[in-house]
Write an enzyme that holds these catalytic residues in place. Structure first.
Site, PDB file in Angstrom:
ATOM      1  N   CYS A 140      34.083  58.890  30.721  1.00 22.07           N
ATOM      2  CA  CYS A 140      34.805  57.815  29.978  1.00 22.07           C
ATOM      3  C   CYS A 140      35.091  56.456  30.929  1.00 22.07           C
ATOM      4  O   CYS A 140      34.652  55.536  30.742  1.00 22.07           O
ATOM      5  CB  CYS A 140      36.005  58.029  29.277  1.00 22.07           C
ATOM      6  SG  CYS A 140      37.092  59.065  30.305  1.00 22.07           S
ATOM      7  N   HIS A 220      42.876  54.920  29.775  1.00 25.63           N
ATOM      8  CA  HIS A 220      43.057  54.621  30.981  1.00 25.63           C
ATOM      9  C   HIS A 220      43.039  53.068  31.450  1.00 25.63           C
ATOM     10  O   HIS A 220      42.873  52.402  30.618  1.00 25.63           O
ATOM     11  CB  HIS A 220      41.885  55.049  31.864  1.00 25.63           C
ATOM     12  CG  HIS A 220      41.356  56.542  31.601  1.00 25.63           C
ATOM     13  ND1 HIS A 220      42.038  57.765  31.682  1.00 25.63           N
ATOM     14  CD2 HIS A 220      40.275  56.942  30.827  1.00 25.63           C
ATOM     15  CE1 HIS A 220      41.346  59.026  31.470  1.00 25.63           C
ATOM     16  NE2 HIS A 220      40.551  58.279  30.806  1.00 25.63           N
TER      17      HIS A 220
HETATM   18  N1  NDP Z   1      38.430  63.779  26.119  1.00 28.94           N
HETATM   19  C1  NDP Z   1      38.173  62.831  26.759  1.00 28.94           C
HETATM   20  O1  NDP Z   1      38.666  61.991  26.982  1.00 28.94           O
HETATM   21  C2  NDP Z   1      36.609  62.689  27.373  1.00 28.94           C
HETATM   22  C3  NDP Z   1      35.963  64.015  27.529  1.00 28.94           C
HETATM   23  N2  NDP Z   1      34.614  63.909  28.111  1.00 28.94           N
HETATM   24  C4  NDP Z   1      33.885  64.842  28.329  1.00 28.94           C
HETATM   25  O2  NDP Z   1      33.510  65.717  27.119  1.00 28.94           O
HETATM   26  C5  NDP Z   1      33.242  67.084  27.145  1.00 28.94           C
HETATM   27  C6  NDP Z   1      34.245  67.703  25.898  1.00 28.94           C
HETATM   28  O3  NDP Z   1      35.452  67.208  26.156  1.00 28.94           O
HETATM   29  P1  NDP Z   1      36.362  67.211  24.992  1.00 28.94           P
HETATM   30  O4  NDP Z   1      35.799  66.731  23.650  1.00 28.94           O
HETATM   31  O5  NDP Z   1      37.821  66.504  25.500  1.00 28.94           O
HETATM   32  O6  NDP Z   1      36.828  68.811  24.878  1.00 28.94           O
HETATM   33  P2  NDP Z   1      37.682  69.536  23.724  1.00 28.94           P
HETATM   34  O7  NDP Z   1      38.151  70.750  24.500  1.00 28.94           O
HETATM   35  O8  NDP Z   1      38.350  68.621  22.871  1.00 28.94           O
HETATM   36  O9  NDP Z   1      36.571  70.026  22.653  1.00 28.94           O
HETATM   37  C7  NDP Z   1      35.467  71.054  22.989  1.00 28.94           C
HETATM   38  C8  NDP Z   1      34.896  71.608  21.916  1.00 28.94           C
HETATM   39  O10 NDP Z   1      33.984  72.465  22.345  1.00 28.94           O
HETATM   40  C9  NDP Z   1      34.340  73.949  21.437  1.00 28.94           C
HETATM   41  N3  NDP Z   1      33.543  74.878  22.373  1.00 28.94           N
HETATM   42  C10 NDP Z   1      34.201  75.421  23.554  1.00 28.94           C
HETATM   43  N4  NDP Z   1      33.484  76.367  24.073  1.00 28.94           N
HETATM   44  C11 NDP Z   1      32.229  76.600  23.252  1.00 28.94           C
HETATM   45  C12 NDP Z   1      31.058  77.276  23.398  1.00 28.94           C
HETATM   46  N5  NDP Z   1      30.910  78.010  24.031  1.00 28.94           N
HETATM   47  N6  NDP Z   1      30.287  77.029  22.316  1.00 28.94           N
HETATM   48  C13 NDP Z   1      30.376  76.088  21.582  1.00 28.94           C
HETATM   49  N7  NDP Z   1      31.583  75.299  21.326  1.00 28.94           N
HETATM   50  C14 NDP Z   1      32.326  75.522  22.244  1.00 28.94           C
HETATM   51  C15 NDP Z   1      35.718  73.927  21.370  1.00 28.94           C
HETATM   52  O11 NDP Z   1      35.944  74.678  20.177  1.00 28.94           O
HETATM   53  P3  NDP Z   1      37.123  75.762  20.090  1.00 28.94           P
HETATM   54  O12 NDP Z   1      38.605  74.708  20.316  1.00 28.94           O
HETATM   55  O13 NDP Z   1      37.035  76.270  18.922  1.00 28.94           O
HETATM   56  O14 NDP Z   1      37.205  76.646  21.204  1.00 28.94           O
HETATM   57  C16 NDP Z   1      36.175  72.510  21.074  1.00 28.94           C
HETATM   58  O15 NDP Z   1      35.769  72.221  19.701  1.00 28.94           O
HETATM   59  C17 NDP Z   1      33.692  67.378  28.376  1.00 28.94           C
HETATM   60  O16 NDP Z   1      32.569  67.149  29.250  1.00 28.94           O
HETATM   61  C18 NDP Z   1      34.679  66.369  28.853  1.00 28.94           C
HETATM   62  O17 NDP Z   1      34.691  66.035  30.213  1.00 28.94           O
HETATM   63  C19 NDP Z   1      33.992  62.582  28.367  1.00 28.94           C
HETATM   64  C20 NDP Z   1      34.754  61.405  28.203  1.00 28.94           C
HETATM   65  C21 NDP Z   1      36.187  61.576  27.741  1.00 28.94           C
HETATM   66  O1  X15 Z   2      35.771  61.526  31.427  1.00 30.72           O
HETATM   67  C1  X15 Z   2      37.254  61.400  31.477  1.00 30.72           C
HETATM   68  O2  X15 Z   2      37.929  61.060  32.707  1.00 30.72           O
HETATM   69  P1  X15 Z   2      37.180  60.611  33.936  1.00 30.72           P
HETATM   70  O3  X15 Z   2      36.291  59.426  33.597  1.00 30.72           O
HETATM   71  O4  X15 Z   2      38.146  60.285  34.800  1.00 30.72           O
HETATM   72  O5  X15 Z   2      36.454  61.829  34.424  1.00 30.72           O
HETATM   73  C2  X15 Z   2      38.103  61.890  30.403  1.00 30.72           C
HETATM   74  O6  X15 Z   2      39.295  61.139  30.428  1.00 30.72           O
HETATM   75  C3  X15 Z   2      38.211  63.373  30.356  1.00 30.72           C
HETATM   76  O7  X15 Z   2      38.846  63.417  31.604  1.00 30.72           O
HETATM   77  P2  X15 Z   2      39.794  64.954  31.867  1.00 30.72           P
HETATM   78  O8  X15 Z   2      38.912  65.841  32.872  1.00 30.72           O
HETATM   79  O9  X15 Z   2      41.235  64.296  32.627  1.00 30.72           O
HETATM   80  O10 X15 Z   2      40.289  65.452  30.677  1.00 30.72           O
END
Ligand code: NDP
Ligand code: X15
Length: 341
Positions: A140, A220
């Site tokens: 992000c 952020h």
């Molecule tokens: N949150 C953020 O601000 C940001 C996140 N990202 C990136 O995006 C990605 C996802 O992050 P985020 O959405 O926050 O994560 P979350 O923890 O919110 O969501 C992850 C999801 O994946 C599911 N999951 C976990 N393991 C498996 C598996 N083996 N197979 C299928 N589904 C699975 C979980 O299900 P369950 O809960 O049922 O285990 C959950 O629904 C990461 O790479 C993160 O760094 C990028 C930008 C911003």
């Molecule tokens: O992609 C993100 O941050 P980043 O650009 O600082 O890696 C999201 O906010 C997820 O960060 P986290 O790894 O702190 O959950």
């Protein structure tokens, strides 16, 4: 219609699924989770077929009244392309499955560049995606940096960038994370991963980034300084931002000077989940000193800005729309998204 599977229906995945469902040329063929939780109920309410990683847990879902369509492998088989939004590091473990089934996949910023060998941003390198099986949408913060740096690089050339990221400690629903009462250097070493991450999309940019995390959950905040190659004016820079469909200006007249007030504003705008999909550049902060020194503050909504990028990345990898701006306009229109300002 492009058949999209969202592997990992969490913070990012649930937003990507809704954005896919809104597009005229895509459909959600399934979403996945590992455990019964509130998001499983939302998937059911939205009508997305729910798949699970381990079919041994099927009965737990069924006891909770949630029907399971099959296992993750069945979902991947039925898809043209997968958006992998599983937690950081899990995507890398899923890659062999996508390889074995010959499916295209998009990873998120929690994975390293190597997981795909190609990192993506719609404005910067859409056309380079064609022919790749895998892509990774940069994190992000990196997405927010790439959008801004690329826009100014196209207009004036960028000599060097120095940026400080004040990062939210946790997402709003992340009850187990902190900090609660600290400003944490994250990392204490310099640069943070954001500068090298920007270089995976814009390799020629001279950039150093520093980052810390603070006890907030929504957005952020970046403090950015760039040396430009050509002399310019504040008005010319503002015009670049006004013309950009994923950079928004937080106007001085709104009186907004914080992430909290910006959150209230996006909520009042009626954005789904209060999502700020664009960079929120604070108009008052935009400054050009000595002709070539650019400064600004921008807010980046961590849960939202990568979502439209994933949608464009689907079209870019599938090769169905060749022109980046056509894809970006289609994505924005389907989301009813016009950048603030
Ligand atoms: N949150 C953020 O601000 C940001 C996140 N990202 C990136 O995006 C990605 C996802 O992050 P985020 O959405 O926050 O994560 P979350 O923890 O919110 O969501 C992850 C999801 O994946 C599911 N999951 C976990 N393991 C498996 C598996 N083996 N197979 C299928 N589904 C699975 C979980 O299900 P369950 O809960 O049922 O285990 C959950 O629904 C990461 O790479 C993160 O760094 C990028 C930008 C911003
Ligand atoms: O992609 C993100 O941050 P980043 O650009 O600082 O890696 C999201 O906010 C997820 O960060 P986290 O790894 O702190 O959950």
């Amino acid at each position: 219609m492009i058949k999209v599977a969202v592997n990992g229906y969490g913070t990012i995945g649930k937003r990507v699924a809704d954005a896919v469902a809104a597009q005229p040329d895509m459909e959600v063929i399934g979403v996945s989770k590992t455990s019964v939780s509130a998001e499983a109920y939302i998937a059911k309410k939205r009508g997305y077929p729910l798949y699970i990683a381990d079919l041994g847990k099927k009965s737990a879902f069924e006891k909770a009244g949630i029907e399971i369509a099959g296992d993750v492998e069945a979902m991947i088989k039925a898809a043209d392309i997968v958006v992998d939004a599983t937690p950081g590091g899990v995507g890398e473990k899923n890659r062999p499955l996508y390889e074995r089934l010959g499916k295209k996949a998009i990873f998120q910023g929690g994975e390293g560049h190597e997981v795909a060998g190609f990192s993506f941003n719609a404005h910067a390198n859409y056309k380079e995606a064609e022919g790749h099986q895998f892509a990774r949408v940069v994190s992000c913060n990196s997405t927010g940096l790439v959008r801004l740096i690329h826009a100014l690089d196209q207009a004036f050339g960028v000599e060097r960038v120095r940026a400080v990221m004040v990062r939210r400690g946790a997402d709003p629903s992340d009850v187990k994370r902190g900090p609660v009462d600290a400003i944490v250097l994250n990392p204490a070493t310099i640069p943070s991963h954001h500068g090298p991450d920007v270089n995976t999309v814009l390799p020629h940019i001279n950039i150093v980034t520093l980052a810390m995390i603070v006890p907030t959950t929504f957005m952020h905040m970046h403090s950015i300084q760039m040396d430009l190659k050509k002399e310019t004016t504040r008005d010319a820079v503002l015009k670049v931002f006004e013309d950009h469909n994923r950079i928004g200006l937080v106007r001085k007249a709104t009186g907004i000077k914080s992430n909290a007030e910006l959150r209230e504003y996006t909520q009042d705008l009626g954005r789904p989940r209060t999502d700020l999909w664009e960079n929120g550049v604070f108009e008052e902060s935009v400054s050009v000193l000595n002709g070539k020194e650019f400064y600004c503050f921008q807010a980046i909504h961590q849960e939202a800005d990568v979502v439209p990028e994933n949608i464009d990345c689907i079209r870019a990898l599938m090769g169905t729309v060749k022109d980046p701006q056509e894809s970006i306009r289609t994505t924005n229109k389907a989301l009813n998204f016009v950048a603030i300002g």
